[in-house]
Write an enzyme that holds these catalytic residues in place. Structure first.
Site, PDB file in Angstrom:
ATOM      1  N   ASN A  23       0.844  -1.135   0.124  1.00  0.00           N
ATOM      2  CA  ASN A  23      -0.025  -0.026  -0.016  1.00  0.00           C
ATOM      3  C   ASN A  23       0.916   1.190  -0.128  1.00  0.00           C
ATOM      4  O   ASN A  23       2.092   1.349   0.396  1.00  0.00           O
ATOM      5  CB  ASN A  23      -0.923   0.079   1.246  1.00  0.00           C
ATOM      6  CG  ASN A  23      -0.384   0.015   2.576  1.00  0.00           C
ATOM      7  OD1 ASN A  23       0.939  -0.434   2.784  1.00  0.00           O
ATOM      8  ND2 ASN A  23      -1.074   0.624   3.426  1.00  0.00           N
ATOM      9  N   HIS A  24       0.364   2.416  -0.184  1.00  0.00           N
ATOM     10  CA  HIS A  24       1.043   3.551  -0.374  1.00  0.00           C
ATOM     11  C   HIS A  24       0.410   4.566   0.250  1.00  0.00           C
ATOM     12  O   HIS A  24      -0.451   5.356   0.203  1.00  0.00           O
ATOM     13  CB  HIS A  24       1.212   3.886  -1.931  1.00  0.00           C
ATOM     14  CG  HIS A  24       2.285   4.950  -2.305  1.00  0.00           C
ATOM     15  ND1 HIS A  24       3.038   5.217  -1.428  1.00  0.00           N
ATOM     16  CD2 HIS A  24       2.595   5.256  -3.386  1.00  0.00           C
ATOM     17  CE1 HIS A  24       3.991   6.159  -1.976  1.00  0.00           C
ATOM     18  NE2 HIS A  24       3.611   6.127  -3.200  1.00  0.00           N
ATOM     19  N   VAL A  25       1.262   5.047   1.698  1.00  0.00           N
ATOM     20  CA  VAL A  25       0.536   6.122   2.434  1.00  0.00           C
ATOM     21  C   VAL A  25       1.341   7.270   2.652  1.00  0.00           C
ATOM     22  O   VAL A  25       0.650   8.143   3.179  1.00  0.00           O
ATOM     23  CB  VAL A  25       0.146   5.324   3.831  1.00  0.00           C
ATOM     24  CG1 VAL A  25      -0.669   4.291   3.847  1.00  0.00           C
ATOM     25  CG2 VAL A  25       1.574   4.985   4.492  1.00  0.00           C
ATOM     26  N   ASP A  29       7.464   6.030   2.178  1.00  0.00           N
ATOM     27  CA  ASP A  29       7.179   4.453   2.011  1.00  0.00           C
ATOM     28  C   ASP A  29       8.497   3.895   1.370  1.00  0.00           C
ATOM     29  O   ASP A  29       8.765   2.769   1.810  1.00  0.00           O
ATOM     30  CB  ASP A  29       5.852   4.182   1.286  1.00  0.00           C
ATOM     31  CG  ASP A  29       4.685   4.719   1.907  1.00  0.00           C
ATOM     32  OD1 ASP A  29       5.020   4.961   3.024  1.00  0.00           O
ATOM     33  OD2 ASP A  29       3.440   4.805   1.291  1.00  0.00           O
ATOM     34  N   THR A  97      -2.141   7.657  -0.897  1.00  0.00           N
ATOM     35  CA  THR A  97      -3.596   7.687  -0.731  1.00  0.00           C
ATOM     36  C   THR A  97      -3.807   9.140   0.036  1.00  0.00           C
ATOM     37  O   THR A  97      -3.007   9.550   0.741  1.00  0.00           O
ATOM     38  CB  THR A  97      -3.997   6.517   0.654  1.00  0.00           C
ATOM     39  OG1 THR A  97      -5.145   6.628   0.710  1.00  0.00           O
ATOM     40  CG2 THR A  97      -3.175   6.597   1.793  1.00  0.00           C
TER      41      THR A  97
END
Length: 205
Positions: A23-25, A29, A97
């Site tokens: 995922n990419h927050v 990252d 996100t």
């Protein structure tokens, strides 16, 4: 910065080629994954990450490539790298996100895994979405040094049936289901005999 990485498998048994799907927050990252993931994976970074001078500085010893998840040429290049016996890292959403949750997932990770015959290794990053390097300002509470947790699950075989290989929605949905399962598990502590603390390769964390 307090970072804990739990890897649910023996690094010595990691397949020679694999596709880490994360995922990419936040902008942090790629740096976090570079510091903690085993091996020397190829990092497929989208434009805004690849061009970021600070990311390139901290990842100067990493193997990185510019990557557009909807560009066939980029996908073919990454398939070739993995097919040659490399691991790679792809951010499934292709962008950071803005609400802390999963957004649309592209078919690129599934295509790379399927075409190269490599398993998917799901990765979930939690914590940076509450920090200043995220895009969630005004939507999530921010704090200076949020605790960060990285969870790396066991490799998952990813092989599409022949009749489904041309269905992009199906490919992206298969990857989405894997990542959604990770999101459901992110707040649940893993058994101590499965996961362990992993030390970073870099000293900047």
């Amino acid at each position: 910065m307090k970072v804990r990485c739990n890897i649910a498998f023996d690094e010595n048994k990691l397949p020679a080629k694999a596709v880490y799907v994360s995922n990419h927050v936040s902008f942090l990252d790629p740096l976090l994954l570079f510091a903690f993931l085993p091996g020397n994976p190829v990092f497929a970074l989208n434009g805004h990450l690849y061009r970021n001078k600070w990311i390139r500085l901290f990842m100067k010893t990493a193997d990185i490539m510019p990557f557009n998840p909807i560009e066939p040429g980029d996908i073919k290049e990454l398939i070739s790298k993995v097919d040659s016996g490399r691991c790679c890292v792809i951010f499934a959403e292709g962008r950071i996100t803005e609400n802390g949750g999963l957004m649309k997932i592209y078919e690129a990770p599934g295509l790379v895994a399927d075409k190269s015959g490599a398993p998917i290794v799901p990765v979930w990053i939690s914590g940076p979405q509450y920090g200043y390097f995220s895009k969630t300002k005004g939507k999530l509470p921010h704090r200076p040094l949020p605790k960060i947790r990285i969870t790396v699950r066991k490799p998952v075989k990813f092989k599409l049936k022949d009749e489904l290989r041309r269905q992009r929605d199906h490919i992206s949905n298969e990857v989405y289901m894997i990542m959604r399962e990770m999101s459901f598990e992110k707040g649940v502590a893993s058994p101590p005999n499965v996961c362990r603390r992993h030390q970073p390769r870099s000293q900047f964390l």
